[in-house]
Design a protein around this motif. Sequence first.
Motif, PDB file in Angstrom:
ATOM      1  N   ASN A 108       1.087  -0.960  -0.048  1.00  0.00           N
ATOM      2  CA  ASN A 108      -0.130   0.129   0.080  1.00  0.00           C
ATOM      3  C   ASN A 108       0.680   1.070   0.052  1.00  0.00           C
ATOM      4  O   ASN A 108       2.085   0.777   0.881  1.00  0.00           O
ATOM      5  CB  ASN A 108      -1.414   0.152   1.197  1.00  0.00           C
ATOM      6  N   GLY A 109       0.164   2.137  -1.342  1.00  0.00           N
ATOM      7  CA  GLY A 109       1.277   3.149  -0.888  1.00  0.00           C
ATOM      8  C   GLY A 109       1.689   2.917  -1.912  1.00  0.00           C
ATOM      9  O   GLY A 109       3.397   4.633  -1.984  1.00  0.00           O
ATOM     10  N   ALA A 110       2.386   2.394  -2.979  1.00  0.00           N
ATOM     11  CA  ALA A 110       3.943   2.182  -4.079  1.00  0.00           C
ATOM     12  C   ALA A 110       3.750   3.412  -5.276  1.00  0.00           C
ATOM     13  O   ALA A 110       2.371   3.241  -5.243  1.00  0.00           O
ATOM     14  CB  ALA A 110       4.373   0.728  -4.190  1.00  0.00           C
ATOM     15  N   PHE A 111       4.005   3.422  -5.373  1.00  0.00           N
ATOM     16  CA  PHE A 111       3.535   4.874  -6.642  1.00  0.00           C
ATOM     17  C   PHE A 111       4.534   2.912  -7.473  1.00  0.00           C
ATOM     18  O   PHE A 111       5.776   2.924  -8.385  1.00  0.00           O
ATOM     19  CB  PHE A 111       4.426   5.944  -6.893  1.00  0.00           C
ATOM     20  N   ILE A 112       3.205   4.017  -9.315  1.00  0.00           N
ATOM     21  CA  ILE A 112       4.773   3.539 -10.443  1.00  0.00           C
ATOM     22  C   ILE A 112       3.288   4.354 -11.615  1.00  0.00           C
ATOM     23  O   ILE A 112       3.338   5.409 -11.250  1.00  0.00           O
ATOM     24  CB  ILE A 112       3.903   1.941 -11.411  1.00  0.00           C
ATOM     25  N   ARG A 113       5.267   4.625 -11.742  1.00  0.00           N
ATOM     26  CA  ARG A 113       4.866   5.289 -13.922  1.00  0.00           C
ATOM     27  C   ARG A 113       4.508   4.951 -15.098  1.00  0.00           C
ATOM     28  O   ARG A 113       5.330   4.093 -14.377  1.00  0.00           O
ATOM     29  CB  ARG A 113       5.879   6.216 -13.631  1.00  0.00           C
ATOM     30  N   VAL A 114       3.873   5.234 -15.284  1.00  0.00           N
ATOM     31  CA  VAL A 114       2.704   4.676 -16.786  1.00  0.00           C
ATOM     32  C   VAL A 114       3.637   5.561 -18.166  1.00  0.00           C
ATOM     33  O   VAL A 114       2.690   6.642 -18.041  1.00  0.00           O
ATOM     34  CB  VAL A 114       1.740   4.095 -16.670  1.00  0.00           C
ATOM     35  N   ARG A 142      -0.284   2.496  -5.059  1.00  0.00           N
ATOM     36  CA  ARG A 142      -1.321   1.229  -4.977  1.00  0.00           C
ATOM     37  C   ARG A 142      -2.363   1.613  -3.262  1.00  0.00           C
ATOM     38  O   ARG A 142      -2.057   2.164  -2.482  1.00  0.00           O
ATOM     39  CB  ARG A 142      -0.403   0.821  -4.107  1.00  0.00           C
ATOM     40  N   ASN A 143      -3.670   1.050  -3.678  1.00  0.00           N
ATOM     41  CA  ASN A 143      -4.754   0.763  -2.460  1.00  0.00           C
ATOM     42  C   ASN A 143      -5.298   0.384  -2.983  1.00  0.00           C
ATOM     43  O   ASN A 143      -6.382  -0.169  -3.129  1.00  0.00           O
ATOM     44  CB  ASN A 143      -5.628   2.945  -3.366  1.00  0.00           C
ATOM     45  N   GLY A 144      -4.866  -0.002  -1.146  1.00  0.00           N
ATOM     46  CA  GLY A 144      -5.581  -1.563  -0.612  1.00  0.00           C
ATOM     47  C   GLY A 144      -4.938  -2.601  -2.061  1.00  0.00           C
ATOM     48  O   GLY A 144      -4.114  -3.107  -1.766  1.00  0.00           O
ATOM     49  N   GLN A 145      -6.309  -3.014  -2.448  1.00  0.00           N
ATOM     50  CA  GLN A 145      -5.860  -4.122  -3.794  1.00  0.00           C
ATOM     51  C   GLN A 145      -5.560  -3.796  -5.343  1.00  0.00           C
ATOM     52  O   GLN A 145      -5.649  -4.543  -5.782  1.00  0.00           O
ATOM     53  CB  GLN A 145      -6.763  -5.301  -4.070  1.00  0.00           C
ATOM     54  N   GLY A 146      -6.255  -2.218  -4.634  1.00  0.00           N
ATOM     55  CA  GLY A 146      -5.756  -1.923  -6.582  1.00  0.00           C
ATOM     56  C   GLY A 146      -5.225  -0.691  -6.873  1.00  0.00           C
ATOM     57  O   GLY A 146      -3.989  -0.471  -5.657  1.00  0.00           O
TER      58      GLY A 146
END
Length: 461
Positions: free
Chosen positions: A409-415, A437-441
Amino acid sequence: MSADDVARGPNTGDGPAPGKWMVAAGKSDGITPGFTILDSAGTRWFIKFDPRDYREMMSGAEVTVTKLFHALGYFVPENHVTKMTREMLTLGERSKITAADGAERRLTDHDIDRLLRMAAQESDGSYRVVASRAVEGKPVGPFLYEGTRPDDPNDVVPHEHRRELRGLRVFSAWTNHVDTKAINSLDTLVQQDGRTTVRHHLIDFGSTLGSASIKPREYDEGHHYIFDPGNSLKVIASLGFYIPSFHFVDYPGIRSVGNFSADRFVPSDWKPRVPNPAFIRARPDDTFWAARRVMAFTDEMIRAAVRTGRYTDPAAEKFIADTLIARRDAIGREWLTNVNPIVDPVLDASGSLKFVNAAVAAGVAKGPESYEVSWFTFDNATGTSTPIGTPATAAGEQATAPSGLPTSNGAFIRVQIRAADGPHQSWTVPVHAFFARNGQGWKLVGFERLPNGTARNSGTR
């Protein structure tokens, strides 16, 4: 918004209350007469008249464009086309008139009759007028298109860098609003949520479409500035043989329309009468943002707005609506394709990415054969990106994330998404979508269309 919503606009009623109107003030600069009245309910309205030789031209433009700008999201006055007779007007003890030199004196019946002689009169003796309701709040003057208001502590972004003023370039080109100057704006102090704030209004749309308020728009307005050295140099260098394209524009010759046309309309070439600091700084992402809002108007919405102008000539109503539709489409073709048009990225919990190509969705361009999608982890504290796998090719407007996406949770990605090919070079400049990342989504938390200012000004000088 529905077509009915667009037609209703900011209106809270049907115009001034019936009965007698007390003329609080009259204005005459020798060109544009008008009154300030209090209707029978005590509501303040500003009354403007059509020019004698061009019935419905100013009033129709004023009301039509008011409805369009309200739908675009701006604060505008409540404007109505309504009917007035001389017998409705009365004088009060404090009625006054302001002369051309700014001097004030008591308003008389002779003054009213003189002003009415300058206005277009109907065959039954009545007058078709625009009644503009006084906007909410205490007036504090116009706003400028650069800098900030020194008396407004909330005004911290220089106006020339505000998207709603940069993007106004697109909306003004659409409606031929060549007088986008401070004088056609008004700030007021309003009470909101227990505190006083400044509200910004756009006002006075009588000089839009084909109208210059008291006469038709000059045939060259919208094509160059009043003082335009570049255009003058072309004429001089060619020894007079260079003829600007606006000399060949086909205008309808309808008096209630004036000079308005989609013929030879190139959105990026359109110019107001004087250079506007916000318009000059408009970037491709600003004009893209605005073009999406223009393209959101359906034909039905546009025709509904034009009907509120209450043109008695069906040919005039049809021509104005058809012209706005054609200019809308030209704006979409140019400004939706001038930058990578990817919008609305969504990433679900399974790693399925979907997005939309706004230019393709609007029907103004064909999609590319494929897109290139690159994935990165993103450190929100340092701004550092780390690739996840290698760039992948997507045949349509969807892609699947590679293995290795973070799960905490709290992880970030860039697309990063760009067209691998296609009809416009600008589409190969990637957009950057940031998800957390927020919960499971995954939740979209950031989007950059022109990272680090990779594209500059989109045209007007």
